[in-house]
Design a protein around this motif. Structure first.
Motif, PDB file in Angstrom:
ATOM      1  N   ALA A  90       0.823  -1.219   0.000  1.00 13.39           N
ATOM      2  CA  ALA A  90       0.000   0.000   0.000  1.00 13.39           C
ATOM      3  C   ALA A  90       0.854   1.266   0.000  1.00 13.39           C
ATOM      4  CB  ALA A  90      -0.943   0.002   1.201  1.00 13.39           C
ATOM      5  N   THR A  91       2.033   1.199   0.659  1.00 12.95           N
ATOM      6  CA  THR A  91       2.892   2.392   0.711  1.00 12.95           C
ATOM      7  C   THR A  91       4.114   2.261  -0.201  1.00 12.95           C
ATOM      8  OG1 THR A  91       3.977   1.493   2.691  1.00 12.95           O
ATOM      9  CG2 THR A  91       2.245   3.127   3.061  1.00 12.95           C
ATOM     10  N   LEU A  92       4.263   1.140  -0.873  1.00 15.46           N
ATOM     11  CA  LEU A  92       5.466   0.897  -1.680  1.00 15.46           C
ATOM     12  C   LEU A  92       5.338   1.542  -3.060  1.00 15.46           C
ATOM     13  CD1 LEU A  92       8.133  -0.700  -1.300  1.00 15.46           C
ATOM     14  CD2 LEU A  92       7.031  -2.603  -2.510  1.00 15.46           C
ATOM     15  N   ALA A  93       6.373   2.335  -3.443  1.00 17.47           N
ATOM     16  CA  ALA A  93       6.329   3.008  -4.744  1.00 17.47           C
ATOM     17  C   ALA A  93       6.433   1.997  -5.880  1.00 17.47           C
ATOM     18  CB  ALA A  93       7.491   3.997  -4.830  1.00 17.47           C
ATOM     19  N   ASP A  94       5.837   2.354  -7.020  1.00 18.03           N
ATOM     20  CA  ASP A  94       5.885   1.468  -8.184  1.00 18.03           C
ATOM     21  C   ASP A  94       7.317   1.265  -8.671  1.00 18.03           C
ATOM     22  OD1 ASP A  94       3.167   1.240  -8.144  1.00 18.03           O
ATOM     23  OD2 ASP A  94       2.833   2.843  -9.615  1.00 18.03           O
ATOM     24  N   ASP A  95       8.161   2.302  -8.459  1.00 18.88           N
ATOM     25  CA  ASP A  95       9.539   2.192  -8.957  1.00 18.88           C
ATOM     26  C   ASP A  95      10.501   1.695  -7.881  1.00 18.88           C
ATOM     27  OD1 ASP A  95       9.550   4.383  -7.327  1.00 18.88           O
ATOM     28  OD2 ASP A  95      10.422   5.769  -8.809  1.00 18.88           O
ATOM     29  N   PHE A  96       9.967   1.042  -6.853  1.00 17.76           N
ATOM     30  CA  PHE A  96      10.815   0.477  -5.795  1.00 17.76           C
ATOM     31  C   PHE A  96      11.871  -0.453  -6.392  1.00 17.76           C
ATOM     32  CE2 PHE A  96      11.176  -3.566  -3.287  1.00 17.76           C
ATOM     33  CZ  PHE A  96      12.115  -3.109  -2.374  1.00 17.76           C
ATOM     34  N   VAL A  97      13.123  -0.207  -5.995  1.00 19.73           N
ATOM     35  CA  VAL A  97      14.230  -1.051  -6.466  1.00 19.73           C
ATOM     36  C   VAL A  97      14.571  -2.036  -5.335  1.00 19.73           C
ATOM     37  CG1 VAL A  97      16.633  -1.059  -7.246  1.00 19.73           C
ATOM     38  CG2 VAL A  97      15.124   0.859  -7.844  1.00 19.73           C
ATOM     39  N   PRO A  98      14.428  -3.326  -5.584  1.00 19.70           N
ATOM     40  CA  PRO A  98      14.654  -4.307  -4.519  1.00 19.70           C
ATOM     41  C   PRO A  98      16.054  -4.223  -3.920  1.00 19.70           C
ATOM     42  CG  PRO A  98      13.637  -5.350  -6.424  1.00 19.70           C
ATOM     43  CD  PRO A  98      14.002  -3.954  -6.843  1.00 19.70           C
ATOM     44  N   LEU A  99      16.154  -4.531  -2.627  1.00 24.68           N
ATOM     45  CA  LEU A  99      17.454  -4.566  -1.962  1.00 24.68           C
ATOM     46  C   LEU A  99      18.287  -5.702  -2.559  1.00 24.68           C
ATOM     47  CD1 LEU A  99      15.560  -3.129   0.225  1.00 24.68           C
ATOM     48  CD2 LEU A  99      17.228  -3.902   1.873  1.00 24.68           C
ATOM     49  N   THR A 100      19.589  -5.469  -2.662  1.00 26.33           N
ATOM     50  CA  THR A 100      20.484  -6.499  -3.190  1.00 26.33           C
ATOM     51  C   THR A 100      21.253  -7.156  -2.033  1.00 26.33           C
ATOM     52  OG1 THR A 100      22.334  -4.974  -3.387  1.00 26.33           O
ATOM     53  CG2 THR A 100      20.858  -5.154  -5.295  1.00 26.33           C
ATOM     54  N   ALA A 101      21.807  -8.321  -2.308  1.00 26.57           N
ATOM     55  CA  ALA A 101      22.607  -9.032  -1.304  1.00 26.57           C
ATOM     56  C   ALA A 101      23.807  -8.175  -0.899  1.00 26.57           C
ATOM     57  CB  ALA A 101      23.077 -10.368  -1.873  1.00 26.57           C
ATOM     58  N   GLU A 102      24.372  -7.483  -1.870  1.00 21.21           N
ATOM     59  CA  GLU A 102      25.542  -6.642  -1.622  1.00 21.21           C
ATOM     60  C   GLU A 102      25.206  -5.506  -0.645  1.00 21.21           C
ATOM     61  OE1 GLU A 102      29.398  -6.125  -2.075  1.00 21.21           O
ATOM     62  OE2 GLU A 102      28.229  -7.888  -2.604  1.00 21.21           O
ATOM     63  N   GLU A 103      24.073  -4.887  -0.876  1.00 19.94           N
ATOM     64  CA  GLU A 103      23.593  -3.784  -0.032  1.00 19.94           C
ATOM     65  C   GLU A 103      23.354  -4.291   1.401  1.00 19.94           C
ATOM     66  OE1 GLU A 103      19.966  -2.388  -1.774  1.00 19.94           O
ATOM     67  OE2 GLU A 103      19.852  -0.602  -0.532  1.00 19.94           O
ATOM     68  N   VAL A 104      22.741  -5.445   1.497  1.00 21.75           N
ATOM     69  CA  VAL A 104      22.439  -6.042   2.796  1.00 21.75           C
ATOM     70  C   VAL A 104      23.728  -6.386   3.537  1.00 21.75           C
ATOM     71  CG1 VAL A 104      21.552  -8.185   3.846  1.00 21.75           C
ATOM     72  CG2 VAL A 104      20.125  -6.872   2.264  1.00 21.75           C
TER      73      VAL A 104
END
Ligand code: HEC
Length: 129
Positions: A90-104
Motif C-alpha cells: 500500500a505504501t510501496l512506490a511502483d519504482d521500488f528497487v529491490p534490496l540487493t545481497a551486496e547492499e544487505v
C-alpha cells in the motif's frame, strides 16, 4: 526417509522466501506482519515510505531482528523484499528497487543499538511529521 534426503538436496537454499520469513521473523512480527502493539512494530504500515530514503533502506536491514537473523545476505535481502511487497504494498512506490545481497551485506554489519531513536530521527529528517 530417502525421499526427504533427496528433497533436501534438490531444493536450493531460500527456495521459499515465505518460509524463511515464517521461520526467522514471524515469531515476533506474526505471520501476517501485524506485530504486537507497543512491543513489536507492524510491518504493514510505514515500510514503503521508509525505504524511499537511502538511510531507510539500511534501517530495514540494521534493526537487530533483521541483521542478526540466521540468513545469508541474499536470503535476508529476499525476505525484506518479500516483506515489502507482501505486507507494505500500500505504501510501496511502483519504482521500488529491490534490496540487493551486496547492499544487505554492508548494512547488516552496522547493527543499530537504538533502533527506535534512529527511526524517530529518520522520520524527522526525511519523512516529515
Ligand atoms: C525477537 C523478536 C524479533 C524477531 C525475530 C524479528 N524482529 Fe523485527 N523487530 C522487532 C522489534 C522489537 C522491533 C523494533 C525495533 C527494535 O527494538 O529492535 C523490530 C523492528 C523491525 C523493523 C522496523 C519496523 C519499523 O516500522 O520501524 C523491521 C523492518 C523488521 N523488524 C524486520 C524484521 C525481519 C525481516 C525479521 C526476520 C528476518 C525480523 N524483523 C525478526 C522484533 C523482532
Amino acid at each position: 526417509m530417502y525421499l526427504a534426503i533427496l528433497l533436501a538436496f534438490a531444493v536450493p537454499a531460500h527456495a521459499d522466501t515465505r518460509s524463511d520469513y515464517l521461520l526467522h521473523c514471524s515469531g515476533c512480527h506474526l505471520s501476517d506482519g501485524s506485530g504486537t502493539p507497543r512491543s513489536v512494530p507492524s510491518l504493514r504500515e510505514d515500510l514503503g515510505r521508509i525505504v524511499t530514503v537511502e538511510q531507510g533502506r539500511g534501517y530495514l536491514v540494521r534493526v537487530p531482528g533483521s541483521s542478526q537473523a540466521l540468513l545469508d545476505d541474499a536470503g535476508l535481502a529476499a525476505v525484506i523484499n518479500w516483506v515489502l511487497t507482501e505486507f507494505s504494498s500500500a505504501t510501496l512506490a511502483d519504482d521500488f528497487v529491490p534490496l540487493t545481497a551486496e547492499e544487505v551485506k554492508g548494512a547488516r554489519q552496522d547493527v543499530l543499538l537504538d533502533p527506535l531513536k534512529f527511526r524517530a530521527e529518520l522520520w524527522r529528517k526525511y519523512l516529515g511529521s
